[in-house]
Design a protein around this motif. Structure first.
Motif, short mmCIF file in Angstrom:
data_model
loop_
_atom_site.label_atom_id
_atom_site.label_comp_id
_atom_site.label_asym_id
_atom_site.label_seq_id
_atom_site.Cartn_x
_atom_site.Cartn_y
_atom_site.Cartn_z
N ASP A 39 0.77 -0.81 -0.38
CA ASP A 39 0.00 0.18 0.15
C ASP A 39 1.24 1.53 0.24
OD1 ASP A 39 -2.49 -1.98 0.61
OD2 ASP A 39 -2.72 -1.50 1.60
N THR A 60 -6.14 8.46 -1.40
CA THR A 60 -7.35 7.86 -0.96
C THR A 60 -6.32 6.70 0.26
OG1 THR A 60 -6.29 6.31 -2.30
CG2 THR A 60 -7.91 7.63 -2.65
N LYS A 82 -7.39 5.66 4.06
CA LYS A 82 -7.69 4.60 4.41
C LYS A 82 -7.14 4.02 6.13
CE LYS A 82 -6.21 -0.26 3.37
NZ LYS A 82 -5.81 -1.29 3.16
N TYR A 83 -5.99 4.68 6.02
CA TYR A 83 -5.11 4.28 6.68
C TYR A 83 -4.58 5.40 8.50
CZ TYR A 83 -2.85 0.01 5.26
OH TYR A 83 -2.64 -0.37 4.51
#
Length: 536
Positions: free
Chosen positions: A144, A193, A197-198
């Motif tokens: 990622d 993005t 997410k994190y």
């Protein structure tokens, strides 16, 4: 202005010319309650160019919509991106970015007192930020992190760990800058993005992300600091701007692949709105249709698509407007020796891309004979160790100049008495034309020539200034021009057999508006950077 606008009107201003918004409903909710906090960051790597005006006009939109705006000079990010900015240059690069970006904002009329400026190193080296990086490293996968940075961080065959840290830090910037939204180019979408997410995985709120379209370079593709022909530097001289715009891809009637129209759409028309300019004016002779004006970009684009506007007419107009935008920034540097020193320190070798850009805009013609150019000159860095007045010539100094030769300092005579004092010369590092045939002047033999710049003022006052090597240059270093580093003549007879060639070469030596010494538009360089005269 924002206090009189509805939520929908403010949202419309924020979204104007954006390509994408992630979290629009969240943005609406904030607008109903308070003024949003937005940050825009730029990694301080290559020199900013005219495409940065796209971001500047959007920052103006955000301010007019009542947003609080922070500008981040991401110096640590610049180092992490494959060391595009060496560690020892981080501070000076960030200082340079701050000066030119403030200059851009002032050029388009954006009030600086409404903005907050901050360097990444001001907080990213602190304990709290470091602990959060470690926490993020415990949940982020290598896949990622690599994917997030693939559009922004330079990609290499064996990826460095720094490139994986980069997107993690950019995500955490949102929390440490206490923003509601991050603004950037659409090329950063994967980092955005990634953050969405994190950041919640670490217990932080998900932010809004606002994305600008990427303005194509003049030659097609992304406008980049490392692609000399694709961009115009903020300090490019008017002639260089005109040359680059004329080389831009701008096919008649083609509005899809065009290196000029996007800049008109995303910069010039928004700037016109800020400055109250009512139309985009194209000036042309009556035989080609006469002058024509456009109040909207859509009208201009339609006329160009219908082939009512010839590419050269469009290019000439755009070059003129760009030079108006850049003039205040150029003036800042032309009138400040401190800023000129900052430029040299931030980019000591002017970077390979800058040199390539200079060469591209003023090519040295292939037809010039190899032995009739600057390569015939043996120019060296010398240091003045002794100065006295010539006993029999009122205008001549007798100088002892160290060129690092085993025979000791040379005696060189210069007609500089009317323009400076002996104290001005003593101890200075200067440029010496070292392969001139020795010549006697009133009984004393001169073994070279001190190179100077004619800095005559607008009121006609004659001023001569010393040309100096880049900081860090050593006594004896050779001064060359890129692509013309051939072996110089052992000796030049400027009075007789080499007189014509000598005069022709001298005629091609000029200084730029920022004081850079140039031969046919290409800088004179030592290994430490360009040579120039210091403006006072």
């Amino acid at each position: 202005m924002s206090s009189n606008l509805s939520v929908e009107e403010r949202l419309s201003i924020i979204k104007n010319n954006l390509q994408e918004v992630l979290g629009e409903e969240q943005l609406k909710s904030i607008l109903k309650e308070r003024d949003p906090k937005i940050y825009w960051g730029t990694a301080t790597t290559g020199k900013p160019h005219i495409a940065y005006f796209v971001a500047m006009t959007k920052l103006a939109d955000f301010l007019s919509a009542g947003c609080h705006v922070t500008i981040l000079f991401a110096d640590i990010h610049a180092y992490l991106d494959n060391m595009k900015a060496p560690w020892e240059l981080l501070n000076r690069r960030a200082d340079y970015y701050e000066v030119v970006i403030k200059g851009m904002l002032e050029s388009i009329g954006v009030p600086l007192d409404k903005l907050r400026f901050i360097k990444g190193s001001d907080y990213q080296l602190n304990r709290d930020f470091t602990l959060e990086i470690f926490r993020m490293a415990s949940v982020v996968t290598e896949h990622d992190a690599k994917k997030a940075g693939c559009e922004v961080v330079k990609q290499v065959d064996s990826p460095l760990l720094s490139g994986l840290i980069y997107p993690c830090m950019q995500a955490l910037d949102e929390e440490f800058l206490e923003c509601d939204a991050q603004f950037g180019g659409v090329d950063q979408r994967k980092i955005f993005t990634f953050a969405e997410k994190y950041m919640p995985a670490l217990g932080f709120k998900k932010r809004i992300h606002l994305m600008n379209p990427m303005v194509p370079g003049l030659t097609g593709g992304k406008m980049s600091s490392s692609e000399a022909d694709s961009k115009i530097d903020l300090l490019d001289e008017p002639r260089a701007v005109e040359n680059k715009i004329r080389k831009a891809f701008c096919e008649e009637g083609n509005i899809e692949q065009n290196g000029v129209l996007p800049f008109v759409k995303f910069v010039l028309f928004p700037v016109f709105k800020l400055k109250g300019i009512v139309s985009f004016d194209i000036k042309r002779p009556d035989k080609f249709g006469g002058n024509v004006s456009f109040e909207t970009y859509q009208a201009l684009e339609a006329a160009f698509a219908a082939k009512e506007i010839f590419p050269l007419d469009l290019k000439n107009a755009v070059a003129s407007y760009i030079n108006i935008l850049l003039e205040p920034i150029r003036k800042k540097f032309e009138t400040s020796t401190e800023l000129q020193a900052l430029l040299r320190e931030a980019y000591p070798a002017e970077a390979a891309a800058s040199i390539a850009a200079k060469m591209a805009s003023t090519k040295i013609e292939d037809s010039v004979p190899v032995k009739n150019d600057f390569s015939r000159f043996d120019v060296r860095v010398g240091q003045v160790v002794e100065v006295s007045r010539h006993p029999d010539a009122d205008k001549l100094f007798v100088e002892k100049i160290d060129l690092g030769e085993s025979t000791g300092p040379r005696t060189i005579l210069s007609g500089l008495v009317p323009y400076m004092t002996a104290e001005d010369l003593l101890g200075k590092k200067v440029l010496i034309l070292a392969n001139l045939k020795p010549a006697a002047m009133r009984g004393i033999v001169s073994q070279g020539m001190v190179l100077c710049a004619d800095a005559t003022k607008e009121d006609g006052t004659i001023t001569i200034e010393l040309l100096e090597p880049a900081e860090g240059s050593n006594v004896g270093d050779r001064v060359t021009v890129v692509a013309l580093e051939g072996k110089p003549d052992e000796q030049l007879d400027c009075k007789k057999k080499d007189a014509a060639a000598f005069a022709a070469i001298l005629a091609e030596l000029k200084t730029s508006s920022t004081g850079i010494a140039e031969y046919r538009g290409t800088p004179l360089m030592t290994a430490h950077g360009p040579c120039q005269w210091q403006k006072s």
